[in-house]
Design an enzyme around this catalytic site. Structure first.
Site, PDB file in Angstrom:
ATOM      1  N   ASP A   1       0.844  -1.294   0.049  1.00 17.82           N
ATOM      2  CA  ASP A   1      -0.031  -0.226  -0.094  1.00 17.82           C
ATOM      3  C   ASP A   1       1.097   1.136  -0.001  1.00 17.82           C
ATOM      4  O   ASP A   1       1.727   1.317   0.838  1.00 17.82           O
ATOM      5  CB  ASP A   1      -1.174  -0.035   1.355  1.00 17.82           C
ATOM      6  CG  ASP A   1      -1.797   1.341   1.140  1.00 17.82           C
ATOM      7  OD1 ASP A   1      -2.806   1.358   0.282  1.00 17.82           O
ATOM      8  OD2 ASP A   1      -1.608   2.078   1.955  1.00 17.82           O
TER       9      ASP A   1
ATOM     10  N   GLU B   1       0.955   5.746   0.503  1.00 17.11           N
ATOM     11  CA  GLU B   1       0.160   6.899   0.604  1.00 17.11           C
ATOM     12  C   GLU B   1       0.691   7.933  -0.054  1.00 17.11           C
ATOM     13  O   GLU B   1       2.171   7.959  -0.221  1.00 17.11           O
ATOM     14  CB  GLU B   1       0.109   7.299   2.197  1.00 17.11           C
ATOM     15  CG  GLU B   1      -0.758   6.062   3.066  1.00 17.11           C
ATOM     16  CD  GLU B   1      -2.160   5.931   2.614  1.00 17.11           C
ATOM     17  OE1 GLU B   1      -2.701   7.062   2.655  1.00 17.11           O
ATOM     18  OE2 GLU B   1      -2.310   4.976   2.760  1.00 17.11           O
TER      19      GLU B   1
ATOM     20  N   HIS C   1      -5.826   4.590   6.796  1.00 10.04           N
ATOM     21  CA  HIS C   1      -4.930   5.565   5.725  1.00 10.04           C
ATOM     22  C   HIS C   1      -3.653   5.769   6.112  1.00 10.04           C
ATOM     23  O   HIS C   1      -2.832   6.457   5.779  1.00 10.04           O
ATOM     24  CB  HIS C   1      -5.710   6.689   5.529  1.00 10.04           C
ATOM     25  CG  HIS C   1      -7.074   6.752   4.929  1.00 10.04           C
ATOM     26  ND1 HIS C   1      -7.361   6.066   3.626  1.00 10.04           N
ATOM     27  CD2 HIS C   1      -8.319   6.972   5.487  1.00 10.04           C
ATOM     28  CE1 HIS C   1      -8.490   5.941   3.292  1.00 10.04           C
ATOM     29  NE2 HIS C   1      -9.176   6.508   4.535  1.00 10.04           N
TER      30      HIS C   1
ATOM     31  N   ASP D   1      -3.349  -0.210   6.433  1.00  4.92           N
ATOM     32  CA  ASP D   1      -4.076  -0.561   5.122  1.00  4.92           C
ATOM     33  C   ASP D   1      -3.240  -1.560   4.476  1.00  4.92           C
ATOM     34  O   ASP D   1      -4.285  -2.604   4.029  1.00  4.92           O
ATOM     35  CB  ASP D   1      -3.938   0.471   4.172  1.00  4.92           C
ATOM     36  CG  ASP D   1      -5.105   1.620   4.823  1.00  4.92           C
ATOM     37  OD1 ASP D   1      -5.575   1.429   5.627  1.00  4.92           O
ATOM     38  OD2 ASP D   1      -4.992   2.801   3.853  1.00  4.92           O
TER      39      ASP D   1
END
Length: 211
Positions: free
Chosen positions: A23, A25, A181, A186
């Site tokens: 994941d 961000e 988040h 996540d």
């Protein structure tokens, strides 16, 4: 589900690929122009009873590359202050280098030939990984350049849900909105979801192997 059966070697389960959950961000939606701010990866293994489980988690804060675009709306969602003086961020090349070392070690340990990225809306994550690899001039990317396992699609099939929170809840995993988040949370939730789906279809796979 089936009873005990000898564990299937990872190298034989996914055509020689090791699924690694990732994941990111970011500072926006465009991999070529927007900042990569966090990245996390979770490796997987089969336990002694043949169930797919989480193995190791790795996460890194990433320094925005020079000239990177950062959309304030994205920061409102992920809660990241990219310029906080106590944020332990690494340059893209170093962050990816550290993560790729762990991924390559997991590939060797599993006797697989390459990693395949698992993600929720996985092509978004792969796009940012590939863009950062190109910027950093990294020559050896352990991930397949375009193939992915997308848990949004898989969860839609297995549970009728495509949003990560709703899919996790449908799979009985729970959800912590205060932790969501962050790349690490996540990624670990996506990994748990992927494991639940793979394990849910274990009988189907074993029947196909025996056919």
């Amino acid at each position: 589900m089936s009873g005990y059966s000898p564990p299937i070697p990872m190298a034989q389960r996914f055509r020689g690929f090791l699924p690694v959950v990732v994941d990111v961000e970011t500072g926006g939606f465009h991999a070529a122009t927007d900042a990569l701010l966090e990245i996390a990866a979770v490796t997987l293994r089969f336990d002694e009873d043949g169930w797919l489980v989480i193995d190791e988690s790795h996460s890194f804060h990433v320094q925005p590359f020079e000239g990177a675009r950062i959309d304030p709306a994205s920061l409102e969602v992920n809660g990241i202050d990219p310029h906080h003086p106590l944020r332990p961020a690494l340059p893209e090349r170093e962050a990816l280098g550290r993560m790729f070392r762990e991924v390559r070690r997991a590939i060797r340990d599993a006797e697989c030939k390459r990693a395949v990225l698992v993600g929720h809306n996985a092509h978004f994550d792969l796009g940012f990984v590939n863009a950062a690899v190109e910027r950093a001039g990294i020559k050896r990317n352990p991930f397949h350049p375009f193939s992915v396992f997308d848990t949004a699609t898989l969860a839609g099939v297995a549970y009728g849900q495509t949003v990560l929170r709703r899919a996790a809840e449908a799979a009985g995993l729970g959800w912590d909105s205060s932790a969501a988040h962050s790349a690490r949370y996540d990624t670990e939730q996506t990994a748990a979801l992927f494991c639940a789906i793979v394990n849910r279809f274990r009988d189907n796979f074993e029947a196909a192997v025996e056919a």
